[in-house]
Design a protein around this motif. Structure first.
Motif, PDB file in Angstrom:
ATOM      1  N   LEU A  89       0.834  -1.206   0.000  1.00  0.00           N
ATOM      2  CA  LEU A  89       0.000   0.000   0.000  1.00  0.00           C
ATOM      3  C   LEU A  89       0.870   1.259   0.000  1.00  0.00           C
ATOM      4  CD1 LEU A  89      -2.823   1.290   0.186  1.00  0.00           C
ATOM      5  CD2 LEU A  89      -2.615   1.125   2.680  1.00  0.00           C
ATOM      6  N   TYR A  90       1.912   1.244   0.808  1.00  0.00           N
ATOM      7  CA  TYR A  90       2.821   2.397   0.865  1.00  0.00           C
ATOM      8  C   TYR A  90       3.494   2.605  -0.492  1.00  0.00           C
ATOM      9  CZ  TYR A  90       6.152   5.764   2.622  1.00  0.00           C
ATOM     10  OH  TYR A  90       6.870   6.923   2.816  1.00  0.00           O
ATOM     11  N   TYR A  91       3.998   1.532  -1.089  1.00  0.00           N
ATOM     12  CA  TYR A  91       4.684   1.639  -2.373  1.00  0.00           C
ATOM     13  C   TYR A  91       3.727   2.108  -3.469  1.00  0.00           C
ATOM     14  CZ  TYR A  91       7.816   0.719  -6.227  1.00  0.00           C
ATOM     15  OH  TYR A  91       8.599   0.872  -7.341  1.00  0.00           O
ATOM     16  N   ASN A  92       2.505   1.613  -3.460  1.00  0.00           N
ATOM     17  CA  ASN A  92       1.503   2.061  -4.435  1.00  0.00           C
ATOM     18  C   ASN A  92       1.247   3.562  -4.327  1.00  0.00           C
ATOM     19  OD1 ASN A  92       0.631   0.023  -6.197  1.00  0.00           O
ATOM     20  ND2 ASN A  92      -0.547  -0.944  -4.570  1.00  0.00           N
ATOM     21  N   ASP A 115       7.562  -6.321  -7.170  1.00  0.00           N
ATOM     22  CA  ASP A 115       7.036  -7.340  -8.094  1.00  0.00           C
ATOM     23  C   ASP A 115       5.532  -7.528  -7.905  1.00  0.00           C
ATOM     24  OD1 ASP A 115       9.544  -7.658  -9.170  1.00  0.00           O
ATOM     25  OD2 ASP A 115       9.965  -9.565  -8.145  1.00  0.00           O
ATOM     26  N   LYS A 116       5.069  -7.563  -6.661  1.00  0.00           N
ATOM     27  CA  LYS A 116       3.630  -7.724  -6.391  1.00  0.00           C
ATOM     28  C   LYS A 116       2.853  -6.535  -6.900  1.00  0.00           C
ATOM     29  CE  LYS A 116       3.929 -10.832  -2.449  1.00  0.00           C
ATOM     30  NZ  LYS A 116       3.755 -11.003  -1.006  1.00  0.00           N
ATOM     31  N   VAL A 117       3.388  -5.343  -6.731  1.00  0.00           N
ATOM     32  CA  VAL A 117       2.713  -4.133  -7.234  1.00  0.00           C
ATOM     33  C   VAL A 117       2.631  -4.161  -8.745  1.00  0.00           C
ATOM     34  CG1 VAL A 117       2.904  -1.621  -7.455  1.00  0.00           C
ATOM     35  CG2 VAL A 117       3.262  -2.706  -5.221  1.00  0.00           C
ATOM     36  N   LYS A 118       3.738  -4.494  -9.402  1.00  0.00           N
ATOM     37  CA  LYS A 118       3.760  -4.570 -10.860  1.00  0.00           C
ATOM     38  C   LYS A 118       2.773  -5.616 -11.359  1.00  0.00           C
ATOM     39  CE  LYS A 118       8.447  -2.923 -11.651  1.00  0.00           C
ATOM     40  NZ  LYS A 118       9.814  -3.307 -12.031  1.00  0.00           N
ATOM     41  N   LYS A 119       2.741  -6.770 -10.705  1.00  0.00           N
ATOM     42  CA  LYS A 119       1.840  -7.851 -11.091  1.00  0.00           C
ATOM     43  C   LYS A 119       0.373  -7.425 -10.957  1.00  0.00           C
ATOM     44  CE  LYS A 119       0.974 -12.745 -10.265  1.00  0.00           C
ATOM     45  NZ  LYS A 119       1.344 -13.908  -9.462  1.00  0.00           N
ATOM     46  N   SER A 120       0.048  -6.732  -9.863  1.00  0.00           N
ATOM     47  CA  SER A 120      -1.337  -6.306  -9.648  1.00  0.00           C
ATOM     48  C   SER A 120      -1.750  -5.188 -10.598  1.00  0.00           C
ATOM     49  CB  SER A 120      -1.548  -5.859  -8.207  1.00  0.00           C
ATOM     50  OG  SER A 120      -0.872  -4.658  -7.944  1.00  0.00           O
ATOM     51  N   ASN A 121      -0.786  -4.439 -11.107  1.00  0.00           N
ATOM     52  CA  ASN A 121      -1.092  -3.348 -12.045  1.00  0.00           C
ATOM     53  C   ASN A 121      -1.249  -3.845 -13.483  1.00  0.00           C
ATOM     54  OD1 ASN A 121      -1.133  -1.424 -10.034  1.00  0.00           O
ATOM     55  ND2 ASN A 121       1.009  -0.874 -10.297  1.00  0.00           N
ATOM     56  N   ASN A 122      -0.855  -5.073 -13.747  1.00  0.00           N
ATOM     57  CA  ASN A 122      -0.965  -5.634 -15.105  1.00  0.00           C
ATOM     58  C   ASN A 122      -2.293  -6.275 -15.353  1.00  0.00           C
ATOM     59  OD1 ASN A 122       1.534  -4.766 -15.865  1.00  0.00           O
ATOM     60  ND2 ASN A 122       2.548  -6.648 -15.222  1.00  0.00           N
TER      61      ASN A 122
END
Length: 149
Positions: free
Chosen positions: A119-122, A142-149
């Motif tokens: 959440l902080y990184y987003n 990696d999790k943020v990038k994956k969730s944004n795809n």
């Protein structure tokens, strides 16, 4: 000697020495007081609560490692602690106030430190205020990038 049994029975959290002295010596004790008060369902002694208000800004002087370690502990059950973290402006001194407000206002459930980091990184696109390993940082990104795809 210090009426400790009475305080335990009455669910009152207080310090043995004066609260001002105890908290001024180590501001990490503020974070621990908040943790134990909420975990155990206690109330603050009025002197302790006043001292927390008085010395909460000293939390900003803690090392990045100590702040990160304590925050990780809170994230296991953040909804228990969030009101006190906001009440005493702890989030300001940990540089996470706006994230805490967002979590509370949007009723976001945080179950782990990793979820908090995501959440902080987003929100900020960095994790510089946290003392985490390169592996942890990579996992979050990696999790943020994956969730944004």
């Amino acid at each position: 000697y210090c009426n400790g049994i009475c305080d335990l029975n009455n669910k009152i959290l207080k310090t043995i020495r004066t609260s001002d002295l105890t908290l001024s010596e180590d501001s990490l004790r503020i974070l621990r007081a908040i943790y134990y008060k909420n975990k155990l369902g206690f109330n603050y002694d009025i002197n302790l609560e006043n001292s927390i208000n008085k010395y909460s800004s000293d939390i900003s002087k803690l090392s990045k490692f100590r702040k990160t370690k304590e925050l990780a502990r809170y994230c296991l059950n953040l909804d228990l602690y969030i009101n006190d973290l906001l009440k005493f402006r702890i989030g300001v001194y940990l540089q996470i106030e706006d994230i805490l407000i967002r979590i509370k206002n949007d009723n976001i459930k945080i179950n782990s430190f990793s979820e908090f980091l995501i959440l902080y990184y987003n929100t900020y696109n960095n994790l510089d205020i946290f003392e985490i390993t390169k592996i942890q940082k990579k996992e979050v990104i990696d999790k943020v990038k994956k969730s944004n795809n």
